[in-house]
Design an enzyme around this catalytic site. Structure first.
Site, short mmCIF file in Angstrom:
data_model
loop_
_atom_site.label_atom_id
_atom_site.label_comp_id
_atom_site.label_asym_id
_atom_site.label_seq_id
_atom_site.Cartn_x
_atom_site.Cartn_y
_atom_site.Cartn_z
N SER A 55 21.79 26.19 14.91
CA SER A 55 22.95 27.06 14.83
C SER A 55 24.36 26.87 15.53
O SER A 55 24.14 26.56 16.57
CB SER A 55 22.73 28.39 14.25
N TYR A 61 19.64 36.64 18.28
CA TYR A 61 19.56 35.55 17.30
C TYR A 61 20.12 34.30 17.96
O TYR A 61 19.76 33.09 17.90
CB TYR A 61 20.36 35.79 15.93
P1 NDP Z 1 17.16 31.67 3.93
O1 NDP Z 1 16.82 33.24 4.33
O2 NDP Z 1 17.69 31.37 2.66
O3 NDP Z 1 15.92 31.10 3.96
C1 NDP Z 1 14.88 31.21 5.16
C2 NDP Z 1 13.68 30.59 4.84
O4 NDP Z 1 12.64 30.83 6.05
C3 NDP Z 1 12.85 30.87 3.62
O5 NDP Z 1 12.15 30.17 2.92
C4 NDP Z 1 11.82 31.87 4.45
O6 NDP Z 1 10.65 31.77 3.51
C5 NDP Z 1 11.49 31.15 5.68
N1 NDP Z 1 10.88 32.13 6.85
C6 NDP Z 1 11.53 33.04 7.29
N2 NDP Z 1 10.79 33.92 8.09
C7 NDP Z 1 9.40 33.02 7.98
C8 NDP Z 1 8.03 33.55 8.49
N3 NDP Z 1 7.84 34.47 9.37
N4 NDP Z 1 7.14 32.65 8.24
C9 NDP Z 1 7.43 31.56 7.26
N5 NDP Z 1 8.61 31.26 6.82
C10 NDP Z 1 9.65 32.20 7.04
O7 NDP Z 1 18.06 31.11 4.96
P2 NDP Z 1 18.70 29.53 5.54
O8 NDP Z 1 18.05 28.70 4.42
O9 NDP Z 1 20.13 29.74 5.56
O10 NDP Z 1 18.14 29.48 6.83
C11 NDP Z 1 17.19 28.43 7.02
C12 NDP Z 1 17.54 28.11 8.58
O11 NDP Z 1 18.91 27.75 9.00
C13 NDP Z 1 17.11 29.29 9.59
O12 NDP Z 1 16.48 28.92 10.87
C14 NDP Z 1 18.57 29.72 9.84
O13 NDP Z 1 18.61 30.67 11.22
C15 NDP Z 1 19.20 28.67 10.10
N6 NDP Z 1 20.82 28.71 9.89
C16 NDP Z 1 21.15 29.41 8.78
C17 NDP Z 1 22.69 29.39 8.60
C18 NDP Z 1 23.43 29.95 7.49
O14 NDP Z 1 24.76 30.35 7.70
N7 NDP Z 1 22.83 30.19 6.33
C19 NDP Z 1 23.74 28.97 9.52
C20 NDP Z 1 22.75 27.85 10.63
C21 NDP Z 1 21.56 28.23 10.65
P3 NDP Z 1 9.66 33.26 3.13
O15 NDP Z 1 10.71 34.41 3.28
O16 NDP Z 1 9.19 32.81 1.75
O17 NDP Z 1 8.71 33.13 4.17
C1 8X3 Z 2 23.99 31.47 11.34
C2 8X3 Z 2 25.43 31.20 11.54
O1 8X3 Z 2 27.32 32.21 12.36
O2 8X3 Z 2 25.70 33.86 11.16
O3 8X3 Z 2 23.27 30.88 12.16
O4 8X3 Z 2 25.10 33.12 13.43
S1 8X3 Z 2 25.80 32.69 12.39
#
Ligand code: NDP
Ligand code: 8X3
Length: 252
Positions: free
Chosen positions: A138, A151
């Protein structure tokens, strides 16, 4: 990586980036092992994408369940060419002094401990196949903000872990990349706020954030570069997002 890698293990494929990436890779002819906790979401993805997708339901914090899912992979899914460590979450938006310790532990257990456990398990296969590892970090790994605390710490770990893996994997042919997205609209903020859809809608309203498909395309691009090219880190933001200055407190 082999010249035509075929099997990707994508964690967190029940929503957001992971689900979009599963669709992107399968559309391009790959096989995908899709993980997550929500069985109904995995079933829906299997129904949508067919037998190129193998659903593997486990909580990434549950090492025994993870190992059982890997042991149970059908023969044709065992040759993993690409691991996309995407499953992860933020919990809470409060400054550290108001944050819940339980939220911090959930983030560390998921974003760090679960991720390194799976990586350790899959590395021998990636080395044998000259595969690739893409870690979804991120912008929070680099740029601090109020409420980012643990985070941001987990994502800084992931970016640095990625670079160190590159050093350790020197000469193996395995490629390692940290993708560092900024603001993208997924279920991320609903999860972060413990279910506050209105807060999520407010954050993204009018901001033209990145989409899950944008990040899936970036993942796919990195994974399908020629084997002699390694993207170490790739930082992406929506055009609408940039940097603020340092804050200054006055008055003691
Ligand atoms: P979502 O919440 O849409 O998706 C997150 C995914 O992670 C889900 O499929 C969820 O599956 C899975 N997950 C979470 N906890 C667990 C667990 N304990 N075991 C197994 N699976 C898990 O978020 P994003 O797609 O946005 O996030 C994906 C990644 O990108 C994350 O690592 C996030 O930190 C990162 N990210 C996101 C950003 C954003 O702005 N959206 C920016 C930068 C990074 P389920 O709940 O079914 O287990
Ligand atoms: C997710 C982006 O700016 O919410 O990783 O931390 S931010």
């Amino acid at each position: 990586m082999n010249t035509s890698p075929r099997t990707a293990l994508i964690t967190g494929a029940t929503a957001g980036f992971g689900r979009a990436a599963a669709r992107r890779f399968i559309a391009a002819g790959w096989q995908v092992i899709a993980t997550g906790r929500r069985a109904e979401r995995l079933d829906a993805l299997r129904a949508e994408l067919g037998d190129a997708l193998h659903p593997a339901r486990f909580d990434i914090r549950d090492e025994a369940a993870m190992r059982a899912a890997l042991d149970a992979l059908p023969e044709r899914f065992r040759g993993i060419d690409l691991l996309v460590n995407n499953a992860g979450l933020a919990q809470g938006t409060q400054p550290a002094q108001d944050a819940l310790l339980s939220d911090w532990k959930t983030m560390i257990d998921t974003n760090i401990t679960g991720l390194v456990t799976l990586t350790h398990a899959v590395l021998p296969t990636l080395i044998a196949r000259k595969g690739a590892l893409i870690n979804i970090s991120s912008t929070a790994a680099t740029y601090p903000y109020t409420g980012g605390n643990a985070y941001g710490g987990t994502k800084a770990f992931l970016s640095q872990f990625s670079l160190n893996l590159r050093a350790d994997l020197h000469g193996t042919g395995v490629r390692v990349t940290a993708i560092e997205p900024g603001m993208a609209e997924t279920e991320f903020t609903v999860v972060r706020t413990h279910g506050d859809q209105a807060a999520s809608d407010r954050l993204y309203a009018g901001a033209n954030p990145m989409t899950a498909e944008d990040i899936a395309e970036a993942i796919f691009w990195v994974a399908t570069l020629p084997p002699h090219l390694n993207v170490n880190r790739l930082e992406l933001m929506p055009t609408s997002q940039s940097f603020a200055g340092f804050q200054v407190h006055r008055g003691g």
